[in-house]
Motif scaffolding. Sequence first.
Motif, mmCIF file in Angstrom:
data_model
loop_
_atom_site.group_PDB
_atom_site.id
_atom_site.type_symbol
_atom_site.label_atom_id
_atom_site.label_comp_id
_atom_site.label_asym_id
_atom_site.label_seq_id
_atom_site.Cartn_x
_atom_site.Cartn_y
_atom_site.Cartn_z
ATOM 1 N N ALA A 1 84.812 28.875 73.416
ATOM 2 C CA ALA A 1 85.596 28.746 72.183
ATOM 3 C C ALA A 1 84.852 27.911 71.144
ATOM 4 O O ALA A 1 84.847 28.250 69.957
ATOM 5 C CB ALA A 1 86.957 28.132 72.486
ATOM 6 N N SER A 2 84.199 26.853 71.562
ATOM 7 C CA SER A 2 83.433 26.007 70.632
ATOM 8 C C SER A 2 82.242 26.771 70.052
ATOM 9 O O SER A 2 81.911 26.611 68.869
ATOM 10 C CB SER A 2 82.936 24.745 71.336
ATOM 11 O OG SER A 2 84.017 23.966 71.766
ATOM 12 N N VAL B 1 83.512 29.018 67.306
ATOM 13 C CA VAL B 1 83.766 28.233 66.095
ATOM 14 C C VAL B 1 82.453 27.953 65.374
ATOM 15 O O VAL B 1 82.370 28.045 64.148
ATOM 16 C CB VAL B 1 84.512 26.926 66.437
ATOM 17 C CG1 VAL B 1 84.560 25.996 65.232
ATOM 18 C CG2 VAL B 1 85.914 27.234 66.939
ATOM 19 N N VAL C 1 89.320 29.892 65.917
ATOM 20 C CA VAL C 1 89.918 30.007 67.242
ATOM 21 C C VAL C 1 91.171 29.138 67.283
ATOM 22 O O VAL C 1 91.112 27.942 66.991
ATOM 23 C CB VAL C 1 88.936 29.581 68.358
ATOM 24 C CG1 VAL C 1 89.598 29.683 69.724
ATOM 25 C CG2 VAL C 1 87.661 30.415 68.300
ATOM 26 N N VAL D 1 88.368 23.972 67.764
ATOM 27 C CA VAL D 1 89.462 24.874 68.137
ATOM 28 C C VAL D 1 90.770 24.267 67.645
ATOM 29 O O VAL D 1 91.013 23.080 67.834
ATOM 30 C CB VAL D 1 89.511 25.079 69.672
ATOM 31 C CG1 VAL D 1 90.740 25.874 70.073
ATOM 32 C CG2 VAL D 1 88.239 25.748 70.156
ATOM 33 N N HIS E 1 89.761 24.873 60.062
ATOM 34 C CA HIS E 1 90.369 23.986 61.060
ATOM 35 C C HIS E 1 90.810 22.695 60.389
ATOM 36 O O HIS E 1 91.957 22.260 60.536
ATOM 37 C CB HIS E 1 89.371 23.683 62.179
ATOM 38 C CG HIS E 1 89.803 22.581 63.094
ATOM 39 N ND1 HIS E 1 89.687 21.241 62.754
ATOM 40 C CD2 HIS E 1 90.361 22.603 64.314
ATOM 41 C CE1 HIS E 1 90.161 20.502 63.733
ATOM 42 N NE2 HIS E 1 90.571 21.300 64.705
#
Length: 169
Positions: free
Chosen positions: A3-4, A7, A13, A37, A135
């Motif tokens: 997930a990182s 991003v 995400v 995230v 984010h």
Amino acid sequence: MLASRLVDKGIVVVASAGNEGEIGPFYASSGATGHGVLAVAAANVSTQPNSNRSGDDYGPVPVYFTTWGPTNELLIKPDITAPGFTIVSTVLDQSYDELSGTSMAAPYIAGLAALYIGEYGGREFHGAGFAKMLHDRIASSGSSLPFVNNRLIPKFRASPFQVGTGLVD
């Protein structure tokens, strides 16, 4: 963490913070702990009474089941809170039901991100730093909520480890 890395490529995400809040802190869900995230906590924004409310209506409150941070790396998670209590959702028998959980709150934030991308463009327009920028923009929009831990204590504000920056605005 995958997930990182997504991003870092500019892909937004959004992940549910998890529903293990009664266990205590340092129990963040693995997918939600990634750098950049958007980890989403759940709040009750309805007027229905539940175990988080006394007889009075205090407005939106965090729900007790949202998993608390910080992460094992001491990152503040969740990042933001969204409606996630008694949400009307589709279910497997092709009907609808009221469900509660951070999995009901995360789509709210994903939809918010999609609306932003539809209006202002995504990573193709803004570049690889887009996901981190969005984010930060979403996470910084939160409004504080009262403290809840199996009972409402309205004179105290909820910790960022419980609700991130608060209810998304």
